[in-house]
Design a protein around this motif. Structure first.
Motif, PDB file in Angstrom:
ATOM      1  N   THR A   5     -49.908  13.093  30.354  1.00  0.00           N
ATOM      2  CA  THR A   5     -48.857  12.101  30.563  1.00  0.00           C
ATOM      3  C   THR A   5     -48.658  11.344  29.264  1.00  0.00           C
ATOM      4  O   THR A   5     -49.585  10.676  28.776  1.00  0.00           O
ATOM      5  CB  THR A   5     -49.235  11.114  31.679  1.00  0.00           C
ATOM      6  N   TYR A   6     -47.476  11.481  28.692  1.00  0.00           N
ATOM      7  CA  TYR A   6     -47.124  10.764  27.467  1.00  0.00           C
ATOM      8  C   TYR A   6     -46.134   9.658  27.805  1.00  0.00           C
ATOM      9  O   TYR A   6     -45.105   9.893  28.448  1.00  0.00           O
ATOM     10  CB  TYR A   6     -46.477  11.704  26.448  1.00  0.00           C
ATOM     11  N   LEU A   7     -46.439   8.455  27.350  1.00  0.00           N
ATOM     12  CA  LEU A   7     -45.540   7.316  27.498  1.00  0.00           C
ATOM     13  C   LEU A   7     -45.183   6.864  26.085  1.00  0.00           C
ATOM     14  O   LEU A   7     -46.034   6.366  25.340  1.00  0.00           O
ATOM     15  CB  LEU A   7     -46.225   6.197  28.281  1.00  0.00           C
ATOM     16  N   LEU A   8     -43.919   7.066  25.709  1.00  0.00           N
ATOM     17  CA  LEU A   8     -43.472   6.855  24.335  1.00  0.00           C
ATOM     18  C   LEU A   8     -42.698   5.551  24.231  1.00  0.00           C
ATOM     19  O   LEU A   8     -41.683   5.371  24.907  1.00  0.00           O
ATOM     20  CB  LEU A   8     -42.593   8.030  23.884  1.00  0.00           C
ATOM     21  N   VAL A   9     -43.168   4.643  23.384  1.00  0.00           N
ATOM     22  CA  VAL A   9     -42.580   3.309  23.255  1.00  0.00           C
ATOM     23  C   VAL A   9     -41.863   3.201  21.912  1.00  0.00           C
ATOM     24  O   VAL A   9     -42.470   3.389  20.853  1.00  0.00           O
ATOM     25  CB  VAL A   9     -43.660   2.213  23.357  1.00  0.00           C
ATOM     26  N   HIS A  10     -40.588   2.894  21.978  1.00  0.00           N
ATOM     27  CA  HIS A  10     -39.754   2.836  20.772  1.00  0.00           C
ATOM     28  C   HIS A  10     -40.008   1.576  19.951  1.00  0.00           C
ATOM     29  O   HIS A  10     -40.659   0.622  20.398  1.00  0.00           O
ATOM     30  CB  HIS A  10     -38.279   2.903  21.160  1.00  0.00           C
ATOM     31  N   GLY A  11     -39.438   1.546  18.758  1.00  0.00           N
ATOM     32  CA  GLY A  11     -39.566   0.396  17.871  1.00  0.00           C
ATOM     33  C   GLY A  11     -38.361  -0.523  17.915  1.00  0.00           C
ATOM     34  O   GLY A  11     -37.477  -0.405  18.768  1.00  0.00           O
ATOM     35  N   GLY A  12     -38.311  -1.443  16.963  1.00  0.00           N
ATOM     36  CA  GLY A  12     -37.272  -2.450  16.921  1.00  0.00           C
ATOM     37  C   GLY A  12     -35.871  -1.873  16.782  1.00  0.00           C
ATOM     38  O   GLY A  12     -35.656  -0.918  16.027  1.00  0.00           O
ATOM     39  N   SER A  13     -34.933  -2.448  17.526  1.00  0.00           N
ATOM     40  CA  SER A  13     -33.515  -2.073  17.521  1.00  0.00           C
ATOM     41  C   SER A  13     -33.248  -0.673  18.057  1.00  0.00           C
ATOM     42  O   SER A  13     -32.103  -0.224  18.077  1.00  0.00           O
ATOM     43  CB  SER A  13     -32.901  -2.213  16.115  1.00  0.00           C
ATOM     44  N   HIS A  14     -34.292   0.032  18.488  1.00  0.00           N
ATOM     45  CA  HIS A  14     -34.136   1.360  19.072  1.00  0.00           C
ATOM     46  C   HIS A  14     -34.143   1.254  20.602  1.00  0.00           C
ATOM     47  O   HIS A  14     -34.041   0.175  21.162  1.00  0.00           O
ATOM     48  CB  HIS A  14     -35.251   2.288  18.595  1.00  0.00           C
ATOM     49  N   GLY A  15     -34.270   2.368  21.260  1.00  0.00           N
ATOM     50  CA  GLY A  15     -34.380   2.433  22.706  1.00  0.00           C
ATOM     51  C   GLY A  15     -35.054   3.736  23.063  1.00  0.00           C
ATOM     52  O   GLY A  15     -35.379   4.551  22.176  1.00  0.00           O
ATOM     53  N   GLY A  16     -35.241   3.979  24.338  1.00  0.00           N
ATOM     54  CA  GLY A  16     -35.871   5.221  24.753  1.00  0.00           C
ATOM     55  C   GLY A  16     -35.143   6.455  24.262  1.00  0.00           C
ATOM     56  O   GLY A  16     -35.738   7.528  24.116  1.00  0.00           O
ATOM     57  N   TRP A  17     -33.860   6.285  23.964  1.00  0.00           N
ATOM     58  CA  TRP A  17     -33.031   7.401  23.466  1.00  0.00           C
ATOM     59  C   TRP A  17     -33.610   8.072  22.219  1.00  0.00           C
ATOM     60  O   TRP A  17     -33.415   9.267  21.995  1.00  0.00           O
ATOM     61  CB  TRP A  17     -31.621   6.907  23.155  1.00  0.00           C
ATOM     62  N   CYS A  18     -34.323   7.304  21.369  1.00  0.00           N
ATOM     63  CA  CYS A  18     -34.752   7.847  20.074  1.00  0.00           C
ATOM     64  C   CYS A  18     -35.804   8.947  20.214  1.00  0.00           C
ATOM     65  O   CYS A  18     -36.022   9.717  19.280  1.00  0.00           O
ATOM     66  CB  CYS A  18     -35.260   6.735  19.169  1.00  0.00           C
ATOM     67  N   TRP A  19     -36.442   9.026  21.397  1.00  0.00           N
ATOM     68  CA  TRP A  19     -37.477  10.037  21.627  1.00  0.00           C
ATOM     69  C   TRP A  19     -36.907  11.340  22.191  1.00  0.00           C
ATOM     70  O   TRP A  19     -37.675  12.232  22.573  1.00  0.00           O
ATOM     71  CB  TRP A  19     -38.516   9.497  22.593  1.00  0.00           C
ATOM     72  N   ARG A  20     -35.602  11.461  22.272  1.00  0.00           N
ATOM     73  CA  ARG A  20     -34.952  12.597  22.931  1.00  0.00           C
ATOM     74  C   ARG A  20     -35.563  13.948  22.538  1.00  0.00           C
ATOM     75  O   ARG A  20     -35.974  14.727  23.416  1.00  0.00           O
ATOM     76  CB  ARG A  20     -33.460  12.598  22.575  1.00  0.00           C
TER      77      ARG A  20
END
Length: 244
Positions: A5-20
């Motif tokens: 189970t991977y839970l990917l947390v984005h950085g500043g000014s980003h969103g979950g979209w960046c891990w696409r």
């Protein structure tokens, strides 16, 4: 390999979209992947508020873990997302299998992220937030701030990133976490430094990670936004991370 189970947390000014693209590679390898967006950013930008603090970002991720009833989580935090990772490890280490700090900030107990920045950077960010929003949030940075370039990434990818970037709640820079335990709270951890080019703001955190007993330290030859510039290489690195 066991199903992870991977839970990917984005950085500043980003969103979950960046891990696409990273998420796509991990799912193709048979793993369960979640990419939540923190309050006030990405598709949750309509929730922007002066009440959003570092603790809000920690709450976001804690609530995902609880709502999805996750166990043995590989918790990955990019850049500003490292703050939430530290906070989650403080609150619920028993639910975590491994922490991965991707070119991330590592907050110290009682110290704001802003206080750890060079004085000229502090002054510039506060002034920009005041001019942009009366101190509510910082303006949207250009994608080039994260090391991305049109020459390397291409126009289509750069346009996608620039459409998706959103303002960052200022108070997340000004508030702090209170930690009763050492950073990571005993959960096995890996720090991944992006080296091409180096992102100077996270250098103190990267050096701190090198000194943490038992932590693994690795490097990836790409820019700060590795999940966008080198998604397959980053996914392979995450797949290679093993709990100690």
């Amino acid at each position: 390999m066991e199903k992870r189970t991977y839970l990917l947390v984005h950085g500043g000014s980003h969103g979950g979209w960046c891990w696409r693209d990273v998420a796509a590679h991990l799912r193709a390898a048979g793993h369960f992947v979640l990419t939540p967006t923190q309050t006030g950013l990405g598709e949750r930008r309509h929730l922007m508020s002066r009440d959003i603090t570092l603790e809000t970002f920690v709450d976001d991720i804690v609530n995902v873990i609880e709502a999805e009833e996750l166990e043995d989580v590989y918790l990955v935090g990019h850049s500003f997302g490292g703050c939430a990772v530290v906070g989650v490890a403080e609150r619920m280490p028993q639910r975590l299998r491994h922490l991965v700090f991707l070119d991330s900030l590592i907050p110290m107990s009682g110290q704001s992220i802003m206080s750890g920045l060079p004085p000229d950077v502090q002054e510039a960010r506060l002034a920009a937030a005041d001019k942009f929003s009366g101190g509510l949030c910082t303006p949207v940075p250009p994608a080039t701030n994260f090391g991305l370039s049109r020459e390397r990434e291409g126009d289509a990818l750069m346009d996608w990133v620039e459409r998706r970037l959103t303002p960052q709640p200022l108070k997340t820079y000004l508030t702090s976490l209170t930690l009763a335990n050492p950073v990571g709270n005993g959960v096995p951890a890996t720090y991944v430094r992006c080296t091409d080019p180096l992102y100077p703001i996270v250098t103190p955190s990267a050096e701190l990670a090198r000194l943490q007993p038992g932590w693994d330290y690795r490097e990836i030859a790409t820019c700060h936004d590795a999940m966008i510039s080198a998604p397959r290489e980053l996914a392979d690195m995450l797949l290679a991370v093993n709990a100690i």
